[in-house]
Design an enzyme around this catalytic site. Sequence first.
Site, PDB file in Angstrom:
ATOM      1  CG  ASN A   1      -5.234 -22.120  15.820  1.00  0.00           C
ATOM      2  OD1 ASN A   1      -4.823 -22.192  14.658  1.00  0.00           O
ATOM      3  ND2 ASN A   1      -5.376 -23.187  16.578  1.00  0.00           N
ATOM      4  CD1 TRP A   2      -7.852 -17.114  12.058  1.00  0.00           C
ATOM      5  CD2 TRP A   2      -7.080 -16.734  10.003  1.00  0.00           C
ATOM      6  NE1 TRP A   2      -7.913 -15.769  11.839  1.00  0.00           N
ATOM      7  CE2 TRP A   2      -7.448 -15.498  10.586  1.00  0.00           C
ATOM      8  CE3 TRP A   2      -6.562 -16.744   8.713  1.00  0.00           C
ATOM      9  CZ2 TRP A   2      -7.316 -14.292   9.907  1.00  0.00           C
ATOM     10  CZ3 TRP A   2      -6.434 -15.540   8.035  1.00  0.00           C
ATOM     11  CH2 TRP A   2      -6.809 -14.331   8.633  1.00  0.00           C
ATOM     12  CE  LYS A   3      -8.678 -24.622  16.262  1.00  0.00           C
ATOM     13  NZ  LYS A   3      -9.610 -25.392  17.107  1.00  0.00           N
TER      14      LYS A   3
ATOM     15  CD  GLU B   1      -5.122 -26.161  23.337  1.00  0.00           C
ATOM     16  OE1 GLU B   1      -5.850 -25.643  22.486  1.00  0.00           O
ATOM     17  OE2 GLU B   1      -4.384 -27.121  23.104  1.00  0.00           O
TER      18      GLU B   1
ATOM     19  CD  GLU C   1      -7.810 -28.558  16.489  1.00  0.00           C
ATOM     20  OE1 GLU C   1      -8.917 -28.086  16.772  1.00  0.00           O
ATOM     21  OE2 GLU C   1      -7.053 -28.062  15.619  1.00  0.00           O
TER      22      GLU C   1
ATOM     23  N   GLY D   1     -14.117 -25.399  20.709  1.00  0.00           N
ATOM     24  CA  GLY D   1     -15.087 -25.600  19.644  1.00  0.00           C
ATOM     25  C   GLY D   1     -16.415 -26.163  20.096  1.00  0.00           C
TER      26      GLY D   1
ATOM     27  CB  SER E   1     -15.049 -21.777  23.676  1.00  0.00           C
ATOM     28  OG  SER E   1     -15.005 -22.965  22.904  1.00  0.00           O
TER      29      SER E   1
ATOM     30  CG  HIS F   1      -4.027 -26.525  19.035  1.00  0.00           C
ATOM     31  ND1 HIS F   1      -5.065 -27.406  18.828  1.00  0.00           N
ATOM     32  CD2 HIS F   1      -4.607 -25.321  19.294  1.00  0.00           C
ATOM     33  CE1 HIS F   1      -6.215 -26.765  18.952  1.00  0.00           C
ATOM     34  NE2 HIS F   1      -5.967 -25.498  19.240  1.00  0.00           N
TER      35      HIS F   1
ATOM     36  N   GLY G   1      -9.994 -19.504  18.648  1.00  0.00           N
ATOM     37  CA  GLY G   1     -10.221 -20.384  17.519  1.00  0.00           C
ATOM     38  C   GLY G   1     -11.371 -19.903  16.662  1.00  0.00           C
TER      39      GLY G   1
END
Length: 259
Positions: free
Chosen positions: A13-15, A171, A101, A177, A217, A99, A238
Site C-alpha cells: 500500500n503505497w498511500k 492491521e 486511515e 507506521g 509494520s 483502511h 505500508g
Amino acid sequence: MNRKYRGVIIAGNWKMNNTPSELKAYADTLKSIVGQARWCEVVVCPSFVMIPAAQKAFRGNRVSVGAQDVSAFDAGAYTGDVSARQLSELGIRYVIVGHSERRSRYGENDPTVNQKVRAALSLNLRPIICVGESLLQHETGVTADLVTLQVKAALSGVPDAQIRRVIIAYEPIWAIGTGKTATAGDAASVAGTIRAVIRKKYGARIARAVPVLYGGSMNADNAKQLLMQPDIDGGLIGTASLDPESFASIIMSARQENM
C-alpha cells in the site's frame, strides 16, 4: 500459512507516495531481486492517478496493480470518488477497503465499509478488507470483540458465492507506521479470530479458503516469523513497500517459508 487451501499474497500500500516517473526504476529493481516471484501473488496499490503508469511499468513482472479505495456508488455526483466499474475497466483485480486511515481521517464506518465491499464484489474485484484496533482498545483487551464486529459488519449481505474473493487484513492501528509490531503469537491469535468468524458464518470449507493478511509494520526483519503462523497468509505492507529492496526482502521471506 496453510497453502493446501490458499495462496500467499504480499500487497504493498503505497498511500500518497511515489510518482509515475519513479515507477520504472522501482519495477526494474524489484524484478532484478525476485524475478517472477511465482511462490506468491505480489500486488502494489498506488494512487489512482498512477494506476495506468504502474500497469505499464510492471508489465512482465508478474505484479498485479491494485487500488487504495473504491466508491460505494456505481456512478453519479460523487466528486473525487472512483467506482468499481471504472477500476474494473482498467483491469484492476484488488482494492483496499476500510483502511484505518480512511476510517479515522475520512469518517468511514462499518456500514460504509460494507457498502464498498459489496460494490467491489459486484464487479468481481477482490476487496482487501482492513480491520484492527487502536492502542487504547488493544490495551483494554477488546481486540477480539472489536475485530469480530468489524468482520461481521464488513461481510454483511455478502453471499457464499462471493466470499471466496474476499481478503481480510488485520492491521493493528497502533502498529501502523510506528515501527511497533504485534508479536507473531498475537497476530496469529487475531487471524484465528477472523477465520473463526468466517467459519461460523460460511462454514469450515470457505473459512479455509479466505486469505488473512497481517498489516501492522511488517518488514524484512519480522516477515518470516509472521508468515510462519498458520492463519497468516501474507502481508499488507505500508512503509516497507515504498523501497523496492525492502519490499523484495518481504517477498523473499514468503518464498523461504514455502520451501
